[in-house]
Design a protein around this motif. Structure first.
Motif, PDB file in Angstrom:
ATOM      1  N   ALA A 109       0.833  -1.206   0.000  1.00 45.83           N
ATOM      2  CA  ALA A 109       0.000   0.000   0.000  1.00 45.83           C
ATOM      3  C   ALA A 109       0.869   1.259   0.000  1.00 45.83           C
ATOM      4  N   GLU A 110       1.930   1.265   0.800  1.00 49.79           N
ATOM      5  CA  GLU A 110       2.824   2.420   0.837  1.00 49.79           C
ATOM      6  C   GLU A 110       3.543   2.598  -0.497  1.00 49.79           C
ATOM      7  N   THR A 111       3.915   1.485  -1.111  1.00 42.14           N
ATOM      8  CA  THR A 111       4.586   1.557  -2.412  1.00 42.14           C
ATOM      9  C   THR A 111       3.649   2.101  -3.473  1.00 42.14           C
ATOM     10  N   ALA A 112       2.377   1.706  -3.416  1.00 46.35           N
ATOM     11  CA  ALA A 112       1.401   2.231  -4.365  1.00 46.35           C
ATOM     12  C   ALA A 112       1.276   3.745  -4.231  1.00 46.35           C
ATOM     13  N   VAL A 113       1.261   4.242  -2.995  1.00 40.53           N
ATOM     14  CA  VAL A 113       1.196   5.687  -2.778  1.00 40.53           C
ATOM     15  C   VAL A 113       2.429   6.368  -3.361  1.00 40.53           C
ATOM     16  N   ALA A 114       3.614   5.792  -3.145  1.00 41.85           N
ATOM     17  CA  ALA A 114       4.849   6.388  -3.654  1.00 41.85           C
ATOM     18  C   ALA A 114       4.856   6.430  -5.179  1.00 41.85           C
ATOM     19  N   ILE A 115       4.373   5.363  -5.805  1.00 41.51           N
ATOM     20  CA  ILE A 115       4.331   5.319  -7.274  1.00 41.51           C
ATOM     21  C   ILE A 115       3.363   6.356  -7.816  1.00 41.51           C
ATOM     22  N   LEU A 116       2.154   6.377  -7.278  1.00 46.84           N
ATOM     23  CA  LEU A 116       1.151   7.286  -7.815  1.00 46.84           C
ATOM     24  C   LEU A 116       1.445   8.736  -7.457  1.00 46.84           C
ATOM     25  N   ALA A 117       2.162   8.967  -6.364  1.00 51.06           N
ATOM     26  CA  ALA A 117       2.601  10.332  -6.059  1.00 51.06           C
ATOM     27  C   ALA A 117       3.539  10.836  -7.151  1.00 51.06           C
ATOM     28  N   GLU A 118       4.440   9.971  -7.614  1.00 52.69           N
ATOM     29  CA  GLU A 118       5.336  10.374  -8.705  1.00 52.69           C
ATOM     30  C   GLU A 118       4.554  10.564 -10.002  1.00 52.69           C
ATOM     31  N   VAL A 119       3.569   9.696 -10.250  1.00 52.51           N
ATOM     32  CA  VAL A 119       2.743   9.833 -11.448  1.00 52.51           C
ATOM     33  C   VAL A 119       2.027  11.185 -11.441  1.00 52.51           C
ATOM     34  N   ILE A 120       1.409  11.540 -10.310  1.00 52.30           N
ATOM     35  CA  ILE A 120       0.676  12.802 -10.218  1.00 52.30           C
ATOM     36  C   ILE A 120       1.610  13.983 -10.422  1.00 52.30           C
ATOM     37  N   ALA A 121       2.769  13.949  -9.770  1.00 53.01           N
ATOM     38  CA  ALA A 121       3.724  15.045  -9.911  1.00 53.01           C
ATOM     39  C   ALA A 121       4.224  15.165 -11.343  1.00 53.01           C
ATOM     40  N   THR A 122       4.470  14.021 -11.985  1.00 53.34           N
ATOM     41  CA  THR A 122       4.955  14.038 -13.365  1.00 53.34           C
ATOM     42  C   THR A 122       3.908  14.615 -14.303  1.00 53.34           C
ATOM     43  N   ARG A 123       2.664  14.179 -14.163  1.00 58.46           N
ATOM     44  CA  ARG A 123       1.599  14.670 -15.040  1.00 58.46           C
ATOM     45  C   ARG A 123       1.360  16.158 -14.843  1.00 58.46           C
TER      46      ARG A 123
END
Length: 306
Positions: free
Chosen positions: A271-285
């Motif tokens: 769950a924490e890894t999913a947050v870290a991945i999607l946080a980078e996705v949101i920042a990148t977009r």
């Protein structure tokens, strides 16, 4: 309004009615975009929201009033002009449309039903205001591994159409991945070659197996996907980069690869890894820095003037 479609349809399909307030325009800094909605049921239950809480009470009362009075009503909520009225703490204001929806409003019911599926949906509201739900962006997860269910669930919650692909049928099953919209048993590179990939598409490679990762990443980096990331340690990432170069992937393409995947948030669970991945996705977009907001300047919320 489409974000409350499932809950609203449950009420309407049972013969109930709703008073609805939809944001049709925003001015200044606001936490919610046009199309955000709050609906109130006959029993007083509220569905959805139109702000971060600042004007929710006023929006609730406005929606509640449409249960008794079916005529549409436009109003502006928030702003800084009246100290005795609720306002948005961020200083912005929202234009809203309040109206009644019942089971007989077939155009609205049909649009809400279509919004639960894939594809763009446009709805003309009473008074002529138009709200559109674009086709959901794709989150393609390569590898049905232990991190995949959490990433699929988090991606779905963010509005992605989640697609999981893995060549191993024992792992790629809908039962193991209930949050995924689609689960495919296929070699990922071949699957990606046949998939419509857009700049909004996110591709996350989680398999940790170079036999799967390298061809999948080569296909992903040759596509217009807006985000391509791969899970693995720093050693594994360096080894994978070397193999991608051997496979003919150029430096410009490799510069797009996010590996190791995700932001450094310090977590390690799925769950924490999913947050870290999607946080980078949101920042990148968004083209954002990913830094703490307390260390940045300027508006917190994007401006959507109308």
């Amino acid at each position: 309004m489409f974000e409350i479609a499932r809950e609203a349809l449950a009420v309407l399909h049972e013969g109930g009615s709703l008073g609805v307030v939809v944001v049709t325009g925003v001015h200044g800094s606001t936490p919610r975009a046009p199309g955000s909605a709050i609906a109130v049921c006959a029993d007083g239950r509220a569905l959805g929201a139109v702000s971060g809480g600042c004007i929710e009470g006023e929006a609730y009362e406005l929606a509640l009033s449409r249960l008794a009075d079916r005529s549409p009503l436009t109003q502006t909520l928030g702003g800084e002009g009246d100290l005795y009225r609720p306002g948005l703490a961020c200083g912005g204001a929202v234009d809203v449309l309040a109206f009644h929806v019942g089971p007989g409003d077939h155009d609205i019911v049909s649009a809400l039903e279509r919004s639960l599926e894939d594809g763009e949906v446009t709805l003309t509201l009473p008074g002529g205001a138009v709200v559109t739900r674009p086709r959901a962006p794709r989150l393609v997860i390569v590898g049905a591994v232990d991190f995949t269910p959490a990433l699929a669930a988090a991606g779905r919650a963010l509005g992605y159409r989640v697609i999981v692909v893995d060549p191993r049928p024992v792992f790629a099953t809908p039962e193991r991945l209930p949050a995924a919209h689609e689960v495919h048993v296929a070699w990922p590179d071949r699957f990606l070659a046949g998939l419509e990939i857009e700049p909004s598409t996110v591709i996350c490679v989680l398999t940790h197996d170079d036999r799967i990762d390298v061809p999948a990443l080569a296909a992903a980096l040759a596509s217009p996907a807006g985000y391509v990331g791969a899970m693995g340690s720093r050693v594994a990432s360096e080894r994978r980069l070397a193999r991608l170069r051997e496979a003919g992937v150029g430096d410009d393409a490799l510069a797009r690869l996010r590996s190791p995947i995700g932001l450094d948030l310090g977590g390690s669970s799925p769950a924490e890894t999913a947050v870290a991945i999607l946080a980078e996705v949101i920042a990148t977009r968004a083209g954002a820095s990913g830094r703490p907001l307390g260390e940045t300047r300027g508006p917190i919320h994007p401006r959507h003037e109308s």
